[in-house]
Design a protein around this motif. Structure first.
Motif, PDB file in Angstrom:
ATOM      1  N   ASP A 107      74.304  78.920  25.563  1.00 10.81           N
ATOM      2  CA  ASP A 107      74.256  80.123  24.728  1.00 10.81           C
ATOM      3  C   ASP A 107      74.510  79.621  23.310  1.00 10.81           C
ATOM      4  N   THR A 156      70.024  87.214  22.989  1.00 17.29           N
ATOM      5  CA  THR A 156      70.544  86.102  23.787  1.00 17.29           C
ATOM      6  C   THR A 156      70.567  86.467  25.269  1.00 17.29           C
ATOM      7  N   SER A 157      71.029  87.685  25.546  1.00 19.77           N
ATOM      8  CA  SER A 157      71.223  88.100  26.942  1.00 19.77           C
ATOM      9  C   SER A 157      69.943  87.984  27.757  1.00 19.77           C
ATOM     10  N   ILE A 185      74.003  81.221  20.264  1.00 22.67           N
ATOM     11  CA  ILE A 185      73.971  82.189  19.149  1.00 22.67           C
ATOM     12  C   ILE A 185      75.067  81.971  18.113  1.00 22.67           C
ATOM     13  N   GLN A 186      76.211  81.410  18.512  1.00 17.62           N
ATOM     14  CA  GLN A 186      77.276  81.230  17.507  1.00 17.62           C
ATOM     15  C   GLN A 186      77.165  79.895  16.772  1.00 17.62           C
ATOM     16  N   GLN A 207      70.365  87.643  15.365  1.00 19.76           N
ATOM     17  CA  GLN A 207      71.056  88.619  14.507  1.00 19.76           C
ATOM     18  C   GLN A 207      72.314  88.110  13.795  1.00 19.76           C
ATOM     19  N   LYS A 208      72.775  86.901  14.139  1.00 18.21           N
ATOM     20  CA  LYS A 208      74.026  86.440  13.503  1.00 18.21           C
ATOM     21  C   LYS A 208      73.709  85.361  12.460  1.00 18.21           C
ATOM     22  N   PHE A 215      82.737  82.075  20.636  1.00 19.21           N
ATOM     23  CA  PHE A 215      82.830  83.229  19.740  1.00 19.21           C
ATOM     24  C   PHE A 215      84.255  83.501  19.265  1.00 19.21           C
ATOM     25  N   PHE A 266      81.885  84.344  25.981  1.00 21.03           N
ATOM     26  CA  PHE A 266      81.431  85.687  25.645  1.00 21.03           C
ATOM     27  C   PHE A 266      80.719  86.266  26.887  1.00 21.03           C
TER      28      PHE A 266
HETATM   29  C1  LIG Z   1      78.519  83.716  22.424  1.00 18.19           C
HETATM   30  C2  LIG Z   1      77.745  84.985  22.305  1.00 18.19           C
HETATM   31  N1  LIG Z   1      76.684  85.202  23.103  1.00 18.19           N
HETATM   32  C3  LIG Z   1      75.938  86.311  23.007  1.00 18.19           C
HETATM   33  C4  LIG Z   1      76.237  87.298  22.078  1.00 18.19           C
HETATM   34  C5  LIG Z   1      75.393  88.523  21.940  1.00 18.19           C
HETATM   35  O1  LIG Z   1      74.355  88.558  22.862  1.00 18.19           O
HETATM   36  P1  LIG Z   1      73.038  89.390  22.562  1.00 18.19           P
HETATM   37  O2  LIG Z   1      72.243  88.567  21.572  1.00 18.19           O
HETATM   38  O3  LIG Z   1      72.363  89.492  23.865  1.00 18.19           O
HETATM   39  O4  LIG Z   1      73.456  90.713  21.993  1.00 18.19           O
HETATM   40  C6  LIG Z   1      77.341  87.145  21.251  1.00 18.19           C
HETATM   41  C7  LIG Z   1      77.687  88.216  20.288  1.00 18.19           C
HETATM   42  O5  LIG Z   1      78.722  88.496  19.888  1.00 18.19           O
HETATM   43  C8  LIG Z   1      78.096  85.952  21.358  1.00 18.19           C
HETATM   44  O6  LIG Z   1      79.141  85.746  20.555  1.00 18.19           O
END
Ligand SMILES: Cc1ncc(COP(=O)(O)O)c(C=O)c1O
Length: 389
Positions: A189, A86-87, A191-192, A214-215, A164, A112
């Protein structure tokens, strides 16, 4: 067949270890299904003898990953850049958007950190980053964000699809419509949310969206993608340039005929991708798409109900939103001694997280209502006198 009817079978086939462990920690890291493990192993077996993996077979793996990511969010493959997490996507967004000194970026407070630091780093360029306070409940304050969007200096809004720490699902349609009206960019963002919650960029005006695999996408570390809306792709330039981001680089026989032109699609933002990981991503997300994200959404949200009912009976604080519009698969509750509650859950073979003083339960489609009832049993026992039902 409904997802509920399929769960037992998928669980035994794809996640056999769930027979011994109650895993409710998908918001930290999701399990890689058996089918993905097998695909990775078959790939790695060939990888030991690279002539078994010719270039003509490798590039299609990346195409398949882009197409799969596109299907997940209703985008076109040309709007997808593969990223390792994500970053990376959020950093590309922050650096590529045309932000000048004095421009304001709104970031909801308590995001996050992956969705905060890339924006704060723009302060060195004179960009003003405003951390917009959350509501009394700790949720992104959508009314306040809308008010702030009326300020003509505001050029971008960055927010998580799902928070998150409390599972708040943003009303991206509302925020996106407000951004459209003022010409501000909406950066998400995701990912969640993605993997458990539907999001279609044809209906929701998101401009850029970053997601790691990864989640909730049950994919290997090192996978993820950035969506860039097609009207924006050619306007934005990558800060870091990959050699395959340029036109003509598909022809490996003529690589020193350097090109002046970045690709006209989102691949201009890619700086390379790992074939085996992307194969894993395609396999895992393929499973989710076959089951159907709307079905997973309904199923996972229903899983939270026993916990919410218990919290209401016991007067335990629910840290997550409970209204249908903002609720997600993530349910956070704050019993009186959250650290001890977390320890007891772990002792009972239940894996979940402690986040910002609350127990975070993050069930996915392979979890069962009985597992959530076990959580209730452990928490209830800890709170003393048994409940009269
Ligand atoms: C909202 C959110 N963004 C990003 C990430 C992780 O980012 P990356 O995929 O860059 O490790 C997390 C992980 O806990 C998250 O909860």
């Amino acid at each position: 067949m409904t997802l509920r009817a399929l769960v037992r079978e998928i669980r035994d086939r794809e996640f056999p270890w769930t027979a011994a462990t109650t895993y409710l920690n998908n918001a930290s890291v999701g399990p890689v299904p058996e089918r993905t493990r097998l695909a990775l192993e078959a790939f790695n077996a060939k990888r030991t003898a690279p002539h078994l993996l010719p270039d003509r077979e490798l590039q299609p793996l990346l195409d398949a990953a882009r197409e799969t990511a596109a299907r997940l969010i209703g985008a076109e493959a040309a709007e997808i850049a593969l990223t390792p997490n994500t970053s990376t996507g959020l950093n590309i967004a922050a650096r590529a958007l045309p932000l000048a000194p004095g421009d304001v970026v709104l970031v909801s407070d308590r995001e996050f950190p992956a969705n905060v630091y890339p924006w704060l780093a723009l302060r060195a360029r004179g960009v003003v980053v405003e951390l917009v306070p959350v509501t009394a409940e700790g949720f992104p304050d959508e009314d306040r964000l809308l008010e702030r969007l009326a300020d003509p200096r505001v050029r971008a809004l960055a927010v998580s699809f799902v928070q998150f720490s409390n599972g708040f699902r943003a009303d991206l349609a509302r925020l996106g419509a407000a951004c459209r009206a003022t010409g501000a960019f909406l950066v998400v963002d995701a990912i969640q949310g993605l993997g458990a919650a539907p999001l279609d960029v044809r209906d929701v005006p998101v401009d850029l969206l970053a997601c790691g695999g990864q989640k909730w996408l049950l994919s290997p570390w090192g996978t993820g993608f950035l969506f860039v809306r097609k009207e924006l792709v050619r306007e934005l330039e990558p800060v870091a340039v990959g050699w395959m981001a340029f036109e003509g680089t598909d022809d490996f026989t003529n690589l020193t005929r350097y090109s002046d032109s970045l690709r006209p699609n989102a691949r201009r933002f890619e700086v390379g991708a790992a074939f085996q990981d992307q194969l894993g991503f395609t396999t895992s997300v393929g499973l989710l798409l076959d089951l159907g994200i709307p079905a997973i959404d309904a199923y996972t949200r229903a899983l939270g109900t026993p916990v919410l009912d218990w919290a209401a009976r016991r007067g335990v604080r629910v840290v997550s939103p409970t209204d249908a519009r903002h609720r997600s698969a993530i349910i956070c509750v704050a019993p009186p001694e959250p650290r001890e509650a977390h320890r007891r859950l772990r002792q009972a073979g239940i894996v979940c997280s402690l986040r910002e003083g609350a127990i975070r339960l993050a069930p996915h489609f392979y979890n069962t209502v009985e597992e959530l009832e076990r959580v209730v049993g452990v928490l209830d026992e800890m709170m003393g006198a048994p409940l009269s039902r």
